[in-house]
Design a protein around this motif. Structure first.
Motif, PDB file in Angstrom:
ATOM      1  N   ALA B 208       0.834  -1.203   0.000  1.00 17.19           N
ATOM      2  CA  ALA B 208       0.000   0.000   0.000  1.00 17.19           C
ATOM      3  C   ALA B 208       0.865   1.248   0.000  1.00 17.19           C
ATOM      4  O   ALA B 208       0.598   2.209  -0.726  1.00 17.19           O
ATOM      5  CB  ALA B 208      -0.937  -0.012   1.205  1.00 17.19           C
ATOM      6  N   ALA B 209       1.921   1.245   0.819  1.00 18.10           N
ATOM      7  CA  ALA B 209       2.780   2.425   0.909  1.00 18.10           C
ATOM      8  C   ALA B 209       3.643   2.566  -0.346  1.00 18.10           C
ATOM      9  O   ALA B 209       3.882   3.674  -0.828  1.00 18.10           O
ATOM     10  CB  ALA B 209       3.662   2.336   2.153  1.00 18.10           C
ATOM     11  N   PHE B 210       4.095   1.442  -0.869  1.00 14.64           N
ATOM     12  CA  PHE B 210       4.986   1.492  -2.036  1.00 14.64           C
ATOM     13  C   PHE B 210       4.246   1.984  -3.275  1.00 14.64           C
ATOM     14  O   PHE B 210       4.782   2.755  -4.059  1.00 14.64           O
ATOM     15  CB  PHE B 210       5.577   0.102  -2.296  1.00 14.64           C
ATOM     16  CG  PHE B 210       6.671   0.103  -3.324  1.00 14.64           C
ATOM     17  CD1 PHE B 210       7.992   0.312  -2.946  1.00 14.64           C
ATOM     18  CD2 PHE B 210       6.394  -0.092  -4.669  1.00 14.64           C
ATOM     19  CE1 PHE B 210       9.006   0.344  -3.889  1.00 14.64           C
ATOM     20  CE2 PHE B 210       7.397  -0.068  -5.613  1.00 14.64           C
ATOM     21  CZ  PHE B 210       8.713   0.141  -5.223  1.00 14.64           C
ATOM     22  N   ASP B 211       3.006   1.516  -3.454  1.00 12.23           N
ATOM     23  CA  ASP B 211       2.253   1.823  -4.676  1.00 12.23           C
ATOM     24  C   ASP B 211       1.554   3.172  -4.642  1.00 12.23           C
ATOM     25  O   ASP B 211       1.026   3.612  -5.651  1.00 12.23           O
ATOM     26  CB  ASP B 211       1.191   0.736  -4.925  1.00 12.23           C
ATOM     27  CG  ASP B 211       1.815  -0.524  -5.488  1.00 12.23           C
ATOM     28  OD1 ASP B 211       2.981  -0.444  -5.912  1.00 12.23           O
ATOM     29  OD2 ASP B 211       1.151  -1.570  -5.496  1.00 12.23           O
ATOM     30  N   GLU B 212       1.498   3.796  -3.479  1.00 10.15           N
ATOM     31  CA  GLU B 212       0.707   5.013  -3.358  1.00 10.15           C
ATOM     32  C   GLU B 212       1.201   6.068  -4.329  1.00 10.15           C
ATOM     33  O   GLU B 212       2.382   6.375  -4.401  1.00 10.15           O
ATOM     34  CB  GLU B 212       0.799   5.541  -1.920  1.00 10.15           C
ATOM     35  CG  GLU B 212      -0.368   6.396  -1.513  1.00 10.15           C
ATOM     36  CD  GLU B 212      -0.491   7.666  -2.323  1.00 10.15           C
ATOM     37  OE1 GLU B 212      -1.601   7.944  -2.828  1.00 10.15           O
ATOM     38  OE2 GLU B 212       0.527   8.379  -2.459  1.00 10.15           O
TER      39      GLU B 212
END
Lengths: 360, 273, 299
Positions: B208-212
């Motif tokens: 979730a954090a990487f793709d944001e």
């Protein structure tokens, strides 16, 4: 370890629902007490209060004179055996049983010795390295038991611990548990809804219904002298006949009753009273004379049910109520088995004529 | 292929060929965009084409040689890693706390934890940009991690909660009756039983954090651009196969992650009762 | 048997002691949720609350409803219509494509289902940006889809599939389809095949058994998937921004444009607040009908 447990004025309310109503119970050191009651009666709640997982609304529990309720569960020194065993799936048999000892920081060799000792006691030593999911129901039961006794708790609690086993295994475990208790003499509270199990295993039985303690007595007394209609009905098979209480004493169907000498207690001041009759205490025979120590009722035989070890004769009273009489199917009793429609006399000794109150 | 019970009561195989055909088409629809990127990324051309006329590794070289792209990748990895380290314990604690509370109290709390999933990202983006501007947190790793934790919490909470739901609470009670404190019982009995849920939650948090990207469009820029932020700009401004190379790296990474999850799931299946 | 213990009233028989102990425990569990709630409060509630305040401040700096009044302008109305159109089509499409897939998955043996599940999970795991980019490439004028269609003789020359309504819809459908399949699958998984056996033993044909028994039992998952997909489509930004080519104006893009192009925070905030209100209203309405929160780990 032998400690007395004294439960005083214990109540638990969940919102408006009273799960426990002012329970008072004194358990002697080393005694095996069974909490017996139907599901929803509050017996499991009482066990959870003892174990510390339910906080009561009021009351007190003294163990060896010391308050238990102010202690958190992990400091209560209570061995608990769950209905579904609650064995830790990520540990094998040894690790499960060693768990409480590791928490107490015992030395490695001490742990080893005590785990082996506990497993020996439940006859499971050969399974010491098994993963718990590779055990049968009965074996899991024994591991759970070994884990609960290995740290020598002051009290052993068992919550419907045998109910998941099949009938044969259950009866075998009942006897094993009894023997184990005779060896360890740990004060034990056992919860069950199975009256036969309670009668087999206990020193004393506490019958609980609707959150209240109804009767606390030895198995014999619970069975032979139930105080209320509920107890008589829950423990054993019973036929209830309405009792009229007049100035001349108690009578059933207009016939005065001959009662045991100690019958006073339950007839003291009941709102209603019943004569509780067990099938195996009844006999079919000639009408009793006035001097005999028996009560005799006339009825009409309706049908006979074969149950293998016994015959159940169902007979009807003039008011339409049925009563069951157990006859041992041996050659000598052949003549006692009536044909349907035959008028018979049902006799019961006055000492087996139990009066119970209608209160729950 | 069908379970015995299903095939006994359902239509026979040939009678449901249409279903298999339809599902095969839908599976193609789902999977093609994820894998077709990979061959295109090996193109030697300046333009995107399929199939490529000549093959080369030039776009990969360009990606790995570019300091800007590497900075972006490194930033994204750092942000996602820090987010995972923070969001997993916070989310697990919340999931455990909620699992021990009566339901009437937890319902509103659970709903608030799901808010980051419900509130449209663009709204959060401009709101956070506005607030970060006052706090001087725009274009900082701290800001990105804070946003990452917020976005990751629902994923951790949901996965750990579902793990706790199938966890037998009696195991923890048994441990406590045997002498373990609440914390000790949680660590020695509960955590080993739900560890694959926690791991899945952590992985979700990382992803979730990487793709944001939507919020990053506002709160990260220039040297402090995350990888998706840079990709977004590249796609919008110049469609060249460089992004295909980056995407291929990410696709391969997600396949690896997926495999890790599948392997991690297995032990819990054995223990499930 | 009488007790040997003297009836000394212990401190704990005081009822308020137990009530306090119980409250203390409940609070200590609530405390575990506090760090998470603080993060969500500071990074979601505060920023969105700020926008809420901003949306009621007019150009002159005073309290006004002008930002909301402006939303009746045709340009915004077109945006709302487009947004609901796309959200509706994407939701419908994901039901039509998602239901058969979830059904097939629920009927397969666990092994086969695990393999087929990869087709659903891999896109789910892959970055939305990467997938949107892939569609951009596939759907472009000289892209794979167009060249196939031409070589198959379906069309004579490439048709515009991207930078428009079609491209946006296809891209969003692809991104959101797993959100339909996963809840559907998990609710279908719980349907006992004995129900279907019972139905067929009562004389129902397989088709009849499906509609009378299976479909009604799968409705919770269908509701959850529908709500999820519709709500996510309403607020979708990335895919329409890249695949719409500026020709498709969706709600969240309008918010972004107001901020980045016109620096009109008031208008953007009003749009955002309205979007949030609509989203929550839909959620609340459907939650009344069916308890959606249950599907996300609630008990």
């Amino acid at each position: 370890m032998k400690v007395p447990v004294s439960i005083r004025g214990l109540s638990k309310k969940f919102g408006l629902f009273e799960a426990l109503k002012d329970i008072n119970l004194d358990i002697a050191p080393g005694e095996f007490v069974t909490l017996l009651g139907p599901s929803g009666s509050g017996k499991t709640t009482l066990l959870q209060v003892l174990a510390g997982f339910v906080t009561p609304t009021s009351g007190s529990i003294l163990v060896a004179g010391e308050e238990l309720l102010t202690r958190p569960p992990h400091q209560r020194e209570i061995g608990l055996v769950f209905q579904n065993y609650a064995l830790f799936p990520h540990m094998n048999v040894f690790e499960n049983v060693a768990y409480p000892l590791k928490l107490r920081r015992l030395s490695r060799s001490e742990i080893e010795t005590r785990v082996r000792g506990a497993l020996d006691m439940v006859r499971l030593s050969q399974f010491i390295d098994r993963p718990v999911d590779k055990l049968s129901g009965g074996q899991k039961q024994r591991v759970a038991l070994a884990r609960a006794i290995v740290f020598e708790p002051r009290i052993l609690l068992m919550d419907e611990s045998l109910s998941a086993l099949d009938k044969k295994l259950r009866e075998q475990m009942q006897i094993e548990l009894r023997h184990l208790h005779e060896r360890l003499h740990t004060t034990t509270v056992f919860v069950t809804h199975d009256q036969r199990e309670a009668l087999t295993m206990s020193d004393r039985i506490a019958v609980i219904n609707n959150g209240a303690l109804i009767q606390f007595d030895t198995p014999r007394a619970i069975y032979d002298r139930p105080r209320t209609r509920f107890v008589a009905d829950f423990v054993g098979e019973t036929t209830f006949l309405p009792v009229e209480l007049g100035s001349g004493g108690a009578s059933v169907f207009g016939t005065p009753l001959r009662l045991p000498d100690h019958a006073g207690a339950s007839t003291a001041n009941p709102r209603e009273s019943w004569l509780a009759l067990r099938p195996e205490k009844l006999a079919i025979g000639p009408a009793a004379g006035p001097e005999a120590e028996v009560n005799s009722f006339s009825a009409v035989a309706r049908e006979t049910i074969f149950q293998g070890d016994s015959l159940l004769v169902i007979a009807g009273f003039p008011d339409g109520q049925n009563i069951a009489v157990r006859v041992v199917p041996q050659e000598a009793n052949r003549g006692l088995v009536p044909t349907p429609g035959q008028p018979i006399h049902i006799n019961v000794h006055r000492n087996d004529s139990i009066l119970v109150s209608g209160d729950v | 292929m069908l379970t015995a019970a299903a095939s006994a009561t359902q239509i026979r195989h040939y009678q449901r060929l249409w279903l298999y055909g339809l599902c095969a088409l839908i599976f193609t629809f789902l999977i093609v965009p994820c894998v077709l990127i990979v061959p295109m990324s090996f193109s030697a051309s300046n333009y995107l084409e399929f199939p490529p006329r000549a093959w080369s590794l030039r776009w990969y070289r360009e990606f790995f040689d570019s300091a800007e792209w590497m900075d972006a990748l490194w930033l994204s990895l750092r942000v996602a890693g820090l987010t995972t380290l923070i969001a997993t314990p916070i989310g697990t604690a919340a999931a455990y706390g909620l699992s021990q509370m009566p339901e009437r109290l937890t319902k509103p709390l659970r709903m608030s934890f799901l808010l980051p999933m419900i509130v449209p990202n663009i709204l959060v983006a401009i709101g956070v940009f506005f607030v970060f501007a006052k706090l001087g947190l725009n274009n900082t790793v701290t800001g990105l991690v804070l946003v990452g934790v917020m976005l990751a919490l629902p994923f951790v909470l949901v996965t750990v909660s579902s793990g706790l739901q199938s966890f037998d609470g009696n195991l923890e009670r048994a441990a406590r009756s045997l002498g373990a404190t609440r914390l000790k019982a949680f660590l020695t009995v509960t955590v080993p039983q739900i560890k694959s849920s926690i791991a899945a939650g952590a992985l979700f948090a990382f992803v979730a954090a990487f793709d944001e990207v939507v919020i990053a469009l506002y709160i990260s820029s220039g040297e402090n651009s995350t990888l998706p932020r840079r990709m977004f700009a590249n796609i919008r401004d110049q469609v060249d196969p460089l992004v295909a190379a980056v995407s291929s790296v990410l696709v391969v990474a997600s396949i690896v992650l997926l495999l890790i999850v599948q392997i991690a799931k297995r032990p819990e299946k054995g223990a499930a009762r | 048997m009488t007790s040997v213990i003297a009836a000394v009233p212990p401190a704990s028989s005081d009822a308020s002691y137990f009530a306090r102990a119980e409250r203390r425990e409940a609070w200590s569990f609530a405390l575990l949720a506090v760090p998470g709630l603080v993060v969500i409060g500071l990074l979601l509630i505060v920023p969105v609350g700020w926008l809420f305040v901003l949306s009621f401040i007019g150009k002159d700096g005073g309290v006004s409803l002008e930002n909301y009044a402006r939303l009746a302008q045709p340009v915004y109305v077109i945006t709302f219509v487009t947004t609901f159109q796309i959200a509706g089509i994407v939701t419908l499409g994901s039901i039509l494509l998602g239901y058969p897939v979830a059904y097939l998955l629920s009927q397969l043996s666990p092994r086969a289902a695990a393999i087929c599940m990869i087709f659903v999970i891999l896109p789910f795991w892959t970055s939305v940006l990467v997938r949107t980019y892939a569609w951009l490439v596939l759907l472009q004028r000289r892209g794979l889809i167009n060249s196939w269609l031409v070589s198959l003789g379906i069309i004579n020359e490439p048709i515009p599939l991207v930078n428009n309504f079609i491209g946006t819809t296809i891209g969003m459908l692809h991104v959101l389809l797993p959100f339909m399949i996963l809840p559907l699958y998990s609710s279908m998984k719980t349907i006992d095949t004995d129900y279907l056996k019972a139905a067929s033993s009562c004389g129902a044909s397989p088709m009849r058994a499906f509609w009378d028994v299976f479909f009604p039992l799968s409705r919770p998952g269908l509701f959850a998937g529908t709500v999820l997909v519709f709500i996510l489509s309403l607020g979708f930004y990335l895919t329409p921004a890249l695949l719409g080519g500026g020709r498709v104006s969706m709600w969240s893009m309008q918010i972004a444009t107001n901020v980045s192009t016109y620096s009109n925070w008031g208008a953007a905030s009003a749009l955002g607040v309205l979007l949030l209100v609509v989203t929550i209203a839909i959620l609340a309405a459907l939650n009344k009908v069916f308890r959606v929160d249950k599907l996300y780990g609630g008990r």
